[in-house]
Scaffold this motif. Structure first.
Motif, mmCIF file in Angstrom:
data_model
loop_
_atom_site.group_PDB
_atom_site.id
_atom_site.type_symbol
_atom_site.label_atom_id
_atom_site.label_comp_id
_atom_site.label_asym_id
_atom_site.label_seq_id
_atom_site.Cartn_x
_atom_site.Cartn_y
_atom_site.Cartn_z
ATOM 1 N N LEU A 82 31.889 68.886 16.377
ATOM 2 C CA LEU A 82 31.444 68.527 15.027
ATOM 3 C C LEU A 82 32.537 68.975 14.057
ATOM 4 C CD1 LEU A 82 29.136 67.525 13.171
ATOM 5 C CD2 LEU A 82 28.274 69.881 13.164
ATOM 6 N N VAL A 83 33.150 68.014 13.336
ATOM 7 C CA VAL A 83 34.290 68.381 12.486
ATOM 8 C C VAL A 83 33.986 68.303 10.993
ATOM 9 C CG1 VAL A 83 36.025 67.804 14.229
ATOM 10 C CG2 VAL A 83 35.292 66.036 12.607
ATOM 11 N N ASP A 84 32.891 67.653 10.626
ATOM 12 C CA ASP A 84 32.548 67.601 9.204
ATOM 13 C C ASP A 84 31.072 67.228 9.056
ATOM 14 O OD1 ASP A 84 33.038 67.898 6.519
ATOM 15 O OD2 ASP A 84 34.289 66.109 6.299
ATOM 16 N N VAL A 85 30.507 67.567 7.914
ATOM 17 C CA VAL A 85 29.103 67.277 7.607
ATOM 18 C C VAL A 85 29.029 66.934 6.130
ATOM 19 C CG1 VAL A 85 26.750 68.204 7.558
ATOM 20 C CG2 VAL A 85 28.367 69.096 9.217
ATOM 21 N N ALA A 86 28.261 65.892 5.784
ATOM 22 C CA ALA A 86 28.117 65.550 4.356
ATOM 23 C C ALA A 86 26.681 65.125 4.086
ATOM 24 C CB ALA A 86 29.084 64.432 3.991
ATOM 25 N N ALA A 128 32.833 72.942 5.646
ATOM 26 C CA ALA A 128 31.432 72.528 5.465
ATOM 27 C C ALA A 128 30.609 72.821 6.721
ATOM 28 C CB ALA A 128 31.369 71.038 5.128
ATOM 29 N N VAL A 129 31.203 72.672 7.891
ATOM 30 C CA VAL A 129 30.448 72.891 9.135
ATOM 31 C C VAL A 129 29.979 74.351 9.195
ATOM 32 C CG1 VAL A 129 30.553 72.869 11.658
ATOM 33 C CG2 VAL A 129 31.688 71.051 10.356
ATOM 34 N N ALA A 130 30.914 75.268 8.975
ATOM 35 C CA ALA A 130 30.559 76.695 9.026
ATOM 36 C C ALA A 130 29.567 77.034 7.917
ATOM 37 C CB ALA A 130 31.821 77.539 8.895
ATOM 38 N N ASP A 131 29.739 76.438 6.740
ATOM 39 C CA ASP A 131 28.826 76.713 5.612
ATOM 40 C C ASP A 131 27.395 76.293 5.949
ATOM 41 O OD1 ASP A 131 30.940 77.608 4.188
ATOM 42 O OD2 ASP A 131 31.102 75.853 2.872
ATOM 43 N N TRP A 132 27.245 75.096 6.507
ATOM 44 C CA TRP A 132 25.900 74.600 6.832
ATOM 45 C C TRP A 132 25.255 75.476 7.897
ATOM 46 C CZ3 TRP A 132 22.736 71.253 4.486
ATOM 47 C CH2 TRP A 132 23.282 70.389 3.529
ATOM 48 N N ILE A 133 26.055 75.884 8.875
ATOM 49 C CA ILE A 133 25.489 76.691 9.969
ATOM 50 C C ILE A 133 25.064 78.060 9.443
ATOM 51 C CG2 ILE A 133 26.112 77.851 12.146
ATOM 52 C CD1 ILE A 133 27.100 75.165 13.061
ATOM 53 N N GLU A 134 25.870 78.597 8.558
ATOM 54 C CA GLU A 134 25.517 79.887 7.950
ATOM 55 C C GLU A 134 24.208 79.758 7.157
ATOM 56 O OE1 GLU A 134 28.041 82.353 4.946
ATOM 57 O OE2 GLU A 134 29.253 81.857 6.710
#
Ligand code: TMP
Ligand code: ZN
Length: 414
Positions: A236-240, A264-270
Motif C-alpha cells: 500500500l503506497v498511498d491513501v486518499a 498518508a499511509v502511516a498517518d492513517w494507520i496511526e
C-alpha cells in the motif's frame, strides 16, 4: 462459528440482523414468493483486524444479468468518476500507451474517461445487463468474475496492465485472495492498483448501519488493506479520502518495493490505532448506536403515520433494504419509494415490499415527509426536489442521527 476470509480464524458477530433479503433483489409483484433470505451479521476478525460479513451469499445470486444498480444514475457520481480517471492518468503520465483494466466496471462510468482519452482499456464485470450498457458506449468489456485464473488469461491475451482500477467492487468479493493474486499476476512491474471502497472508520463515525448488506462482504480499514496486500507481494503506497458513498478511501498499491509509501499511509494507520479500529469495543458501541437509531427512526415514522401523515422514501438504494427491514418498516408506513432507475420502478423493495415509483410520481403525490434513503446524494436530490420543501414537505434522515426537517447539507456529499 464462521471463519475469517483473510486469515481463517473464527469470527463472532458484533451485530446480527436476523434473516434479511438480498439488498438489490427487487421483487416482481407478480412473483413475490421467489425471494431469498439469509442471516445478515457482521463481525471483526481479531486476528487480522478485518471487518466482514459472517455469512456470505453465493456471488451468482447477487451479480447476474439483472443487476439492479447502474453507476451512472447520479450527476455527482459522474463527476466523481471523471476526477478518479484524471487521478489515475496523472499517476500514469510517464507511461507510453498505457493499458488500464477495471474490475467491476458496471455501466462503464469510469472507463468512459479512459476511452475518451484514447487509452487502451478492458472492463471486467459479471453482470450482463450493465456490461451491455458499457458495450453500447463502445467500451471494451468482458463479462466475467475477476479471479486469479481470469487475470492470468487477460495478461496472456492483452499483456500486463499499467493500472488496475476498481470502485466499490473489491469489498464485494469474498474470495479476496483470488482477487489480490489476480492483481499480482496482471499488474505490470511498474503498474499501479487503485481501488476505493466505503471506509469502516466513516461507517463507525456516522453510524451508517445501512452500509451493511449482502454485497458488502468487507468493510476495509487501511491496516486491513495493507495486511492483505502484503500477503500477495503488494504494498500500500498511498491513501486518499473520497467524499462519496458516505466516506470512502481510495487505496493505491504497487508491487512490493516499487514505490516508497507516502506519509498518508502511516498517518492513517496511526489514527486507526488511536481510535481502536482493531479492537472489539468500537464495534460494540457502533452496534448499540445502530439499535438506538433503528428504534428512533421507527418511532418517528410510526408516530406520524398514526396521526394521519403520509410518508414516502427517496432512493431505493441497496442501503435502504437494510435500514427498512432492520426497522421493521413496510408499505403500511412508507407508501412508496421514488427512484430514477427504470429497472427498479414498478418493482417492490426487497423484504419489505414497498413499491418503487419514478420521481415523477413523487412530484405528483408529494407526501408530508420523505425518508432520504439516498442520503449520500443529499445535495443533488434536495436541489432537484427543492419544490418539495417549498410546498412544505420535510425530509427525514437517519445518518448520522435521526432528524426531521431540512437537514444541513454535510460535507461528505457525492
Ligand atoms: P447509491 O447510494 O448506491 O449510489 O444508490 C443511489 C440510488 O438512488 C439509485 O437507485 C439511484 C437513486 N437516485 C435517484 O433516484 N435520484 C437521484 O437523484 C439520485 C442521485 C439517486
Ligand atoms: Zn482474519
Amino acid at each position: 462459528m464462521p471463519s475469517c476470509l483473510v486469515c481463517e480464524r473464527p469470527i463472532e458477530p458484533f451485530l446480527s440482523f436476523g434473516q434479511m433479503p438480498l439488498a438489490d433483489a427487487f421483487v416482481d409483484p407478480a412473483r413475490p414468493a421467489d425471494e431469498f433470505f439469509f442471516d445478515l451479521a457482521i463481525g471483526l476478525c481479531e486476528g487480522c483486524g478485518t471487518v466482514q460479513l459472517c455469512e456470505r451469499v453465493p456471488d451468482a445470486y447477487m451479480f447476474h444479468d439483472a443487476y439492479a444498480y447502474y453507476s451512472s444514475t447520479s450527476v455527482g457520481m459522474r463527476r466523481h468518476f471523471t476526477a478518479y480517471a484524471a487521478d489515475v492518468r496523472r499517476r500514469l503520465h510517464a507511461v507510453r500507451a498505457p493499458f488500464v483494466v477495471e474490475i467491476g466496471c458496471n455501466d462503464g462510468i469510469l472507463l468512459e474517461s479512459f476511452a475518451a482519452a484514447g487509452i487502451r482499456h478492458l472492463g471486467i464485470d459479471p453482470a450482463g445487463n450493465v456490461v451491455a450498457e458499457a458495450v453500447r458506449k463502445g467500451l471494451h468489456v468482458q463479462q466475467a468474475f475477476f479471479s486469479a485464473r481470469m487475470a492470468a488469461n487477460v495478461a496472456s491475451a492483452h499483456g500486463r496492465a499499467d493500472a488496475i482500477v476498481a470502485a466499490n467492487v473489491i469489498c464485494h468479493v469474498a474470495d479476496i485472495h483470488s482477487v489480490f493474486d489476480g492483481v499480482q499476476r496482471l499488474l505490470g512491474p511498474a503498474g499501479i492498483f487503485v481501488f476505493e471502497d466505503p471506509y469502516i472508520g466513516a461507517i463507525l463515525d456516522s453510524t451508517a448501519v445501512d452500509q451493511i448488506y449482502d454485497e458488502h462482504v468487507f468493510y476495509f480499514s487501511v491496516s486491513a488493506v495493507r495486511r492483505i496486500a502484503e500477503m500477495h507481494g503488494l504494498e500500500l503506497v498511498d491513501v486518499a479520502p473520497q467524499a462519496v458513498h458516505g466516506g470512502e478511501l481510495r487505496y493505491y498499491l504497487r508491487h512490493r518495493g516499487a514505490q516508497t509509501p507516502s506519509a498518508a499511509v502511516a498517518d492513517w494507520i496511526e489514527r486507526e490505532q488511536a481510535t481502536g479500529l482493531a479492537g472489539p469495543r468500537a464495534y460494540r458501541q457502533f452496534a448499540d448506536r445502530a439499535g438506538r437509531i433503528r428504534d428512533e427512526l421507527r418511532a418517528t415514522i410510526v408516530r406520524r403515520v398514526a396521526s394521519g401523515q403520509r410518508i414516502a422514501g427517496y432512493g431505493a438504494t441497496a442501503k435502504s433494504s437494510t435500514i427498512i427491514n432492520y426497522a421493521g418498516l413496510g408499505p403500511g408506513e412508507i407508501e412508496f419509494i421514488a427512484d430514477v432507475t427504470p429497472t427498479k420502478q414498478g418493482k417492490l423493495t426487497p423484504g419489505a415490499h414497498i413499491p418503487v415509483r419514478p420521481p415523477e410520481h413523487f412530484r405528483s403525490h408529494y407526501p408530508d415527509y420523505a425518508v432520504l434513503f439516498a442520503w449520500n446524494h443529499e445535495r443533488e436530490i434536495r436541489e432537484k426536489e427543492a419544490a418539495f420543501e417549498t410546498q412544505g414537505g420535510r425530509w427525514i434522515t437517519y445518518v448520522p442521527a435521526v432528524t426531521v426537517g431540512p437537514p444541513a447539507c454535510s460535507a461528505s456529499q457525492a
